[in-house]
Design an enzyme around this catalytic site. Structure first.
Site, mmCIF file in Angstrom:
data_model
loop_
_atom_site.group_PDB
_atom_site.id
_atom_site.type_symbol
_atom_site.label_atom_id
_atom_site.label_comp_id
_atom_site.label_asym_id
_atom_site.label_seq_id
_atom_site.Cartn_x
_atom_site.Cartn_y
_atom_site.Cartn_z
ATOM 1 N N HIS A 122 -3.730 4.576 8.230
ATOM 2 C CA HIS A 122 -3.843 5.229 6.924
ATOM 3 C C HIS A 122 -5.284 5.348 6.414
ATOM 4 O O HIS A 122 -5.577 5.068 5.249
ATOM 5 C CB HIS A 122 -2.975 4.502 5.901
ATOM 6 C CG HIS A 122 -1.504 4.601 6.186
ATOM 7 N ND1 HIS A 122 -0.940 5.687 6.814
ATOM 8 C CD2 HIS A 122 -0.477 3.750 5.918
ATOM 9 C CE1 HIS A 122 0.373 5.499 6.913
ATOM 10 N NE2 HIS A 122 0.674 4.337 6.395
ATOM 11 N N HIS A 194 2.871 8.346 0.371
ATOM 12 C CA HIS A 194 3.547 7.154 0.881
ATOM 13 C C HIS A 194 4.497 6.538 -0.149
ATOM 14 O O HIS A 194 4.460 5.328 -0.404
ATOM 15 C CB HIS A 194 2.509 6.134 1.341
ATOM 16 C CG HIS A 194 2.981 5.231 2.429
ATOM 17 N ND1 HIS A 194 4.119 4.471 2.326
ATOM 18 C CD2 HIS A 194 2.469 4.980 3.654
ATOM 19 C CE1 HIS A 194 4.272 3.784 3.440
ATOM 20 N NE2 HIS A 194 3.293 4.070 4.261
ATOM 21 N N GLU A 325 7.398 10.181 5.089
ATOM 22 C CA GLU A 325 6.010 10.623 5.037
ATOM 23 C C GLU A 325 5.850 11.867 5.914
ATOM 24 O O GLU A 325 5.666 11.750 7.122
ATOM 25 C CB GLU A 325 5.091 9.513 5.544
ATOM 26 C CG GLU A 325 5.271 8.181 4.840
ATOM 27 C CD GLU A 325 4.867 7.005 5.739
ATOM 28 O OE1 GLU A 325 3.723 6.976 6.204
ATOM 29 O OE2 GLU A 325 5.722 6.148 5.995
#
Ligand code: NAG
Ligand code: NAG
Ligand code: NAG
Length: 360
Positions: A122, A194, A325
């Site tokens: 991420h 997210h 996601e």
């Protein structure tokens, strides 16, 4: 050096300083405080913070009109700074994992910050979910646009990138538009929202009785560090098959830790949004439909959540929320057979999500 003798010279310089330090003329350049913002349509409301462009709450009526907050998060904005769950955040510059925290682009090796064992997750140690965004535009009955200027070398990624995220509210609809423009170098870009959903209520326990339909008949299998092997396999005959609506818990125990996998969304990728997932919750009658223009969707059942104290002192545990996601494929930068995430200067990355909520 000229000694200042006249107070008439002194006064204007003080007022200039006041403008620079406190009273910003250009809101988008100067707004660096962390605040909350709210979009409302009837009984449907969503709140945000400019820290990580996080969606902090989403209030939805159930079949009787009773509102519940259906996303996991924290009461205090400070808690988002220490957070390791990415609750409701926009993650990037490259969402999901980059194997070995490195990739090659145009013959050059780039090393990104390893924050998940040897891999980058991420966006690295301080990705887009851990920076303060500015607010470009805010109309509480319609939309909010957050902006972030990512710099060359940030977490190891090449080139400056201007990133904008717009959340739009409509009658039972939430739209999310993520845009990014590289300014001076080609770079991988893969943003994701997210959010951890629990359609019964954020504090109602696990999501195993939610039903989900995932309109995807293939996945990208991973190794034991969650890096794709590069294979693309069919879900037929496996616990990953959600082509027909099924309870999430129906076969989850056949998997080592729960669901945490990228599904390849069915149908040709084009300009049109494709229906990606439908989630229903029987107790409240709530239903959420998700449409996107992205090639994949990571389905994650919060397998790693462990006693996180959230809103109203709720304690979130394993399977406490589900994440959908939408994004490009994980570790795409290291797999030539995956759709590319490289965006060149002059091009614009565009990621659209459309959520439709009902209750019956
Ligand atoms: C909002 O919810 C209440 C019940 O909590 C209901 O009476 C009312 O009609 C709802 N309003 C709208 C605009 O849906
Ligand atoms: C965040 O972490 C820092 C350092 O570990 C700690 O001092 C602070 O109290 C934490 N804040 C919250 C809100 O948990
Ligand atoms: C890239 O960003 C840096 C600061 O973050 C700035 O000084 C530089 O002018 C930018 N370059 C381009 C081409 O936008």
């Amino acid at each position: 050096m000229v000694k200042k003798t006249s107070s008439s010279l002194h006064v204007p310089s003080v007022s200039v300083l006041m403008v620079l330090l406190c009273c910003c003329v250009d809101y988008s350049l100067c707004e660096k405080k962390i605040k909350t913002y709210k979009l409302t349509r009837g009984n449907f409301s969503v709140t945000f913070t400019n820290y990580g462009a996080v969606m902090t709450s989403l209030l939805l009526p159930d079949r009787h009109g009773k509102q519940d907050d259906v996303v996991l998060g924290f009461d205090s904005l400070d808690s988002y700074k220490n957070d390791t769950t990415y609750f409701g955040a926009i993650v990037g510059r490259v969402a999901n994992r980059i194997g070995g925290a490195q990739f090659k682009l145009n013959g050059q090796l780039y090393k990104t910050s390893p924050n998940d064992g040897y891999n980058t997750l991420h966006g690295g140690t301080k990705g887009f979910s851990d920076v303060i965004w500015s607010v470009q535009s805010y109309v509480p009955t319609s939309h909010i646009t957050f902006k972030y200027d990512s710099f060359d070398g940030e977490e190891g990624f090449p080139g400056n990138v201007t990133v904008k995220v717009t959340y739009m509210i409509g009658k039972n609809i939430l739209g999310v538009k993520m845009e990014a423009k590289p300014l001076n170098k080609p770079t991988p870009i893969n943003l994701a929202l997210h959010t951890y959903w629990n359609l019964r209520s954020h504090n109602s326990g696990d999501i195993l009785s939610h039903k989900i339909q995932l309109l995807a008949d293939k996945i990208t299998p991973v190794d034991d560090t969650l890096i794709p092997t590069g294979e693309i396999t069919s879900i037929a005959g496996t616990p990953y098959d959600f082509l027909e609506p099924r309870e999430i818990g129906s076969r989850i125990h056949e998997l080592p830790g729960g669901y945490d996998i990228n599904y390849i969304i069915d149908g040709p990728i084009g300009k049109h949004l494709r229906k990606t997932a439908v989630v229903t919750e029987d107790v409240t009658g709530r239903k959420m439909e998700l449409w996107t223009n992205q090639p994949g969707v990571q389905f994650y059942t919060s397998n790693m959540l462990k006693r996180v104290v959230g809103k109203g002192k709720a304690v979130y545990g394993k399977y406490g929320g589900l994440c959908l996601e939408t994004q490009g494929f994980p570790d795409s930068v290291n797999h030539k057979n995956f759709p590319t995430q490289i965006v060149n200067p002059g091009e614009t990355y565009l990621h659209v999500m459309l959520f439709r909520f009902t209750a019956h």
